[in-house]
Write a protein that holds these residues in place. Structure first.
Motif, PDB file in Angstrom:
ATOM      1  N   UNK A 193      50.485  19.768  43.161  1.00  0.00           N
ATOM      2  CA  UNK A 193      51.522  19.516  43.718  1.00  0.00           C
ATOM      3  C   UNK A 193      52.577  18.601  42.873  1.00  0.00           C
ATOM      4  N   UNK A 194      54.009  18.876  42.491  1.00  0.00           N
ATOM      5  CA  UNK A 194      54.497  17.989  41.543  1.00  0.00           C
ATOM      6  C   UNK A 194      55.833  17.870  42.280  1.00  0.00           C
ATOM      7  N   UNK A 246      46.566  14.576  38.731  1.00  0.00           N
ATOM      8  CA  UNK A 246      45.082  14.710  39.140  1.00  0.00           C
ATOM      9  C   UNK A 246      44.991  16.001  38.825  1.00  0.00           C
ATOM     10  N   UNK A 247      43.530  16.703  39.136  1.00  0.00           N
ATOM     11  CA  UNK A 247      43.545  18.145  38.826  1.00  0.00           C
ATOM     12  C   UNK A 247      43.905  19.002  40.264  1.00  0.00           C
ATOM     13  N   UNK A 248      44.370  18.324  41.141  1.00  0.00           N
ATOM     14  CA  UNK A 248      44.688  19.139  42.434  1.00  0.00           C
ATOM     15  C   UNK A 248      43.082  19.571  43.045  1.00  0.00           C
ATOM     16  N   UNK A 249      43.413  20.847  43.453  1.00  0.00           N
ATOM     17  CA  UNK A 249      42.351  21.838  43.766  1.00  0.00           C
ATOM     18  C   UNK A 249      41.951  22.717  42.455  1.00  0.00           C
ATOM     19  N   UNK A 250      40.986  22.562  41.811  1.00  0.00           N
ATOM     20  CA  UNK A 250      40.689  23.232  40.721  1.00  0.00           C
ATOM     21  C   UNK A 250      39.278  24.122  40.839  1.00  0.00           C
ATOM     22  N   UNK A 251      39.714  25.418  40.715  1.00  0.00           N
ATOM     23  CA  UNK A 251      38.603  26.297  40.986  1.00  0.00           C
ATOM     24  C   UNK A 251      38.212  27.207  39.960  1.00  0.00           C
ATOM     25  N   UNK A 252      36.830  27.194  39.356  1.00  0.00           N
ATOM     26  CA  UNK A 252      36.560  27.982  38.189  1.00  0.00           C
ATOM     27  C   UNK A 252      35.383  29.294  38.777  1.00  0.00           C
TER      28      UNK A 252
END
Length: 301
Positions: A118-119, A100-106
């Motif tokens: 998380x992996x 997934x993209x996890x938490x993606x901030x731009x």
């Protein structure tokens, strides 16, 4: 009179600036990815094949929320409730097929992103520059909800290295009984490894199609897509389609759009290498018939 006129103009400008600063929106996106997987010829019962294909389909359907203002955005996946029949293999399949993209901030102003991932129980904070998109704006339009969307395209080069293929497609499936020989001879008589990637035609570039609306003048969109003169409502990226299904502008309850802070900070290239190494490890374990053991994340070095 002149002083009053100046005061009125200044007040209007301040109000306009305040409104611009407070502007926010929440867009919900549905993401679906199709996979060309042929299970014919394998010694798997038909009902089991149907279960596998349904699990793959479900694993590639996701829902995301994009919280955005004029300069920044936060893209997060909605967490679906697990069904009683769901096991840990579902999560591993999702990770193998891209996670997934996890938490993606731009941050559009600084052209940077922070992606908390998380992996296998270890949290990473991927910090890097946003990928520049060379968009070609078209005149074709269509309606998406209540908004008029314009078409834009971009050509993206594909990294065809073996490590990147592991990251994009995950480990290859187990060989059929008739393919259990580790190597095959090619037309020249030399032996070549019989892997999924040797049998797969690998393109070197692909066309990305995006639909954006200038009616919402923010230069952002789902995931790592950005750079158009309006909010991106729809994306076609190879076998993945992302479509905005709900849009709320200036919600009553505004949320903070803040960059994630948790995790070991690394670059995108470093994270890709870690994922590729893990995919190879899982593939080797799977090919060796050791499918029952589940290894956690082991840091390199």
């Amino acid at each position: 009179m002149k002083l009053n006129h100046i005061l009125i103009v200044c007040t209007l400008l301040c109000l306009r600036f305040a409104c611009a600063q407070d502007f926010q929106g929440i867009a919900t996106y549905q993401s679906k990815t199709t996979l060309d997987i042929n299970l014919e010829g394998r010694r798997i019962p038909e009902d089991r094949k149907a279960q596998i294909m349904e699990r793959m389909k479900k694993g590639m359907e996701r829902t995301y929320d994009l919280n955005f203002d004029r300069t920044a955005s936060l893209y997060t996946e909605q967490q679906a409730l697990e069904t009683p029949n769901t096991d840990s293999r579902g999560g591993r399949f999702r990770m193998m097929m891209g996670g997934s993209t996890g938490i993606y901030y731009k941050d559009i102003q600084t052209k940077t992103f922070k992606n908390q991932q998380e992996l296998f129980g270890k949290v990473f904070l991927v910090v890097d520059s946003l990928e520049p998109w060379q968009w070609k704006l078209g005149s074709e339009t269509k309606k998406i909800g209540n908004y008029t969307a314009y078409k834009a395209t971009a050509i993206k080069k594909i990294d065809t290295s073996s490590t990147n293929q592991f990251r994009r497609f995950g480990p290859p499936p187990p060989p059929r009984d008739e393919e259990k020989k580790a190597q095959e001879k090619d037309s020249t008589g030399a032996k070549t490894e019989n892997t999924l990637f040797n049998r797969m035609e690998q393109p070197t570039e692909k066309e990305i199609v995006a639909w954006y609306t200038p009616e919402i003048p923010v230069s952002t969109g789902p995931g790592n897509y950005w750079g158009l003169p309006g909010l991106i409502l729809e994306v076609h990226d190879d076998k993945t389609v992302i479509l905005c299904s709900k849009l709320v502008l200036n919600p009553t309850e505004k949320s903070k759009i803040e960059a994630p802070k948790k995790g070991k900070e690394i670059t995108q290239a470093e994270y890709d290498e870690i994922v590729a190494d893990k995919m190879k490890e899982m593939s080797e374990r799977f090919r060796g018939g050791n499918r029952g053991r589940q290894g956690g994340f082991r840091p390199r070095g």
